[in-house]
Motif scaffolding. Structure first.
Motif, PDB file in Angstrom:
ATOM      1  N   ARG A  66       0.841  -1.197   0.000  1.00  0.00           N
ATOM      2  CA  ARG A  66       0.000   0.000   0.000  1.00  0.00           C
ATOM      3  C   ARG A  66       0.886   1.261   0.000  1.00  0.00           C
ATOM      4  O   ARG A  66       0.674   2.181  -0.781  1.00  0.00           O
ATOM      5  CB  ARG A  66      -0.932  -0.013   1.201  1.00  0.00           C
ATOM      6  CG  ARG A  66      -1.906   1.148   1.258  1.00  0.00           C
ATOM      7  CD  ARG A  66      -2.942   1.059   2.370  1.00  0.00           C
ATOM      8  NE  ARG A  66      -2.446   0.524   3.627  1.00  0.00           N
ATOM      9  CZ  ARG A  66      -2.693  -0.706   4.089  1.00  0.00           C
ATOM     10  NH1 ARG A  66      -3.427  -1.554   3.397  1.00  0.00           N
ATOM     11  NH2 ARG A  66      -2.205  -1.106   5.250  1.00  0.00           N
ATOM     12  N   GLU A  67       1.901   1.278   0.857  1.00  0.00           N
ATOM     13  CA  GLU A  67       2.803   2.428   0.924  1.00  0.00           C
ATOM     14  C   GLU A  67       3.571   2.605  -0.381  1.00  0.00           C
ATOM     15  O   GLU A  67       3.722   3.737  -0.871  1.00  0.00           O
ATOM     16  CB  GLU A  67       3.790   2.257   2.086  1.00  0.00           C
ATOM     17  CG  GLU A  67       3.138   2.349   3.435  1.00  0.00           C
ATOM     18  CD  GLU A  67       4.032   1.890   4.571  1.00  0.00           C
ATOM     19  OE1 GLU A  67       3.621   2.074   5.729  1.00  0.00           O
ATOM     20  OE2 GLU A  67       5.129   1.330   4.320  1.00  0.00           O
ATOM     21  N   LEU A  68       4.040   1.517  -0.958  1.00  0.00           N
ATOM     22  CA  LEU A  68       4.789   1.604  -2.209  1.00  0.00           C
ATOM     23  C   LEU A  68       3.904   2.035  -3.368  1.00  0.00           C
ATOM     24  O   LEU A  68       4.352   2.751  -4.269  1.00  0.00           O
ATOM     25  CB  LEU A  68       5.478   0.265  -2.506  1.00  0.00           C
ATOM     26  CG  LEU A  68       6.642  -0.054  -1.567  1.00  0.00           C
ATOM     27  CD1 LEU A  68       7.066  -1.513  -1.706  1.00  0.00           C
ATOM     28  CD2 LEU A  68       7.809   0.888  -1.828  1.00  0.00           C
ATOM     29  N   ARG A  69       2.642   1.642  -3.333  1.00  0.00           N
ATOM     30  CA  ARG A  69       1.703   2.111  -4.359  1.00  0.00           C
ATOM     31  C   ARG A  69       1.417   3.599  -4.168  1.00  0.00           C
ATOM     32  O   ARG A  69       1.403   4.359  -5.144  1.00  0.00           O
ATOM     33  CB  ARG A  69       0.411   1.293  -4.322  1.00  0.00           C
ATOM     34  CG  ARG A  69       0.636  -0.146  -4.823  1.00  0.00           C
ATOM     35  CD  ARG A  69      -0.584  -0.993  -4.692  1.00  0.00           C
ATOM     36  NE  ARG A  69      -1.579  -0.571  -5.680  1.00  0.00           N
ATOM     37  CZ  ARG A  69      -2.844  -0.964  -5.670  1.00  0.00           C
ATOM     38  NH1 ARG A  69      -3.277  -1.780  -4.734  1.00  0.00           N
ATOM     39  NH2 ARG A  69      -3.673  -0.552  -6.598  1.00  0.00           N
ATOM     40  N   GLN A  70       1.202   4.030  -2.926  1.00  0.00           N
ATOM     41  CA  GLN A  70       0.978   5.451  -2.645  1.00  0.00           C
ATOM     42  C   GLN A  70       2.176   6.290  -3.081  1.00  0.00           C
ATOM     43  O   GLN A  70       2.014   7.447  -3.491  1.00  0.00           O
ATOM     44  CB  GLN A  70       0.745   5.683  -1.144  1.00  0.00           C
ATOM     45  CG  GLN A  70      -0.561   5.187  -0.614  1.00  0.00           C
ATOM     46  CD  GLN A  70      -0.640   5.292   0.911  1.00  0.00           C
ATOM     47  OE1 GLN A  70       0.332   5.593   1.598  1.00  0.00           O
ATOM     48  NE2 GLN A  70      -1.820   5.018   1.438  1.00  0.00           N
ATOM     49  N   SER A  71       3.354   5.711  -2.998  1.00  0.00           N
ATOM     50  CA  SER A  71       4.589   6.417  -3.334  1.00  0.00           C
ATOM     51  C   SER A  71       4.903   6.383  -4.822  1.00  0.00           C
ATOM     52  O   SER A  71       5.893   6.968  -5.265  1.00  0.00           O
ATOM     53  CB  SER A  71       5.763   5.808  -2.561  1.00  0.00           C
ATOM     54  OG  SER A  71       5.525   5.930  -1.181  1.00  0.00           O
ATOM     55  N   GLY A  72       4.114   5.659  -5.597  1.00  0.00           N
ATOM     56  CA  GLY A  72       4.325   5.606  -7.040  1.00  0.00           C
ATOM     57  C   GLY A  72       5.447   4.683  -7.471  1.00  0.00           C
ATOM     58  O   GLY A  72       5.911   4.775  -8.613  1.00  0.00           O
TER      59      GLY A  72
END
Length: 110
Positions: A66-72
């Motif tokens: 989730r964090e890596l997706r939010q970070s692009g």
């Protein structure tokens, strides 16, 4: 639910959220670098990624993704699984010199 570190917002080590500090905060979270490393050669389903990481709990893996997706840095493509975005692939390319350096370091200290 905690969101991913973002440049311009306070992060660990920086009240101003300098971009490098936001990146180091993100990459310093447990399992983050391992997830990125395991995705370097292509997409993996959640289960395959969990197996490749060896020992990460489903809860932590979900949070990191989730964090890596939010970070692009990571995207999801349904049944095809998770993969690195162009920005994520660029990050891996920037870290590859560390792989060579770490081998020299290991030889020097062992």
């Amino acid at each position: 639910m905690k969101s991913a570190p973002r440049p311009g917002r306070p992060v660990r080590g920086s009240r101003t959220g300098r971009p490098i500090m936001a990146l180091l905060d993100l990459l310093g979270r447990r399992w983050t670098l391992r997830v990125i490393w395991e995705l370097r050669e292509g997409r993996l389903t959640f289960r395959a990624l969990q197996e490749a990481c060896g020992g990460v709990s489903p809860t932590v893996l979900n949070q990191r993704l989730r964090e890596l997706r939010q970070s692009g840095l990571v995207d999801a493509a349904g049944e095809a699984g998770y993969g690195l975005t162009p920005l994520g692939r660029e990050l891996v390319a920037q870290t590859l010199p560390l792989v060579a350096w770490s081998a020299r370091w290991a030889a020097a200290v062992t």
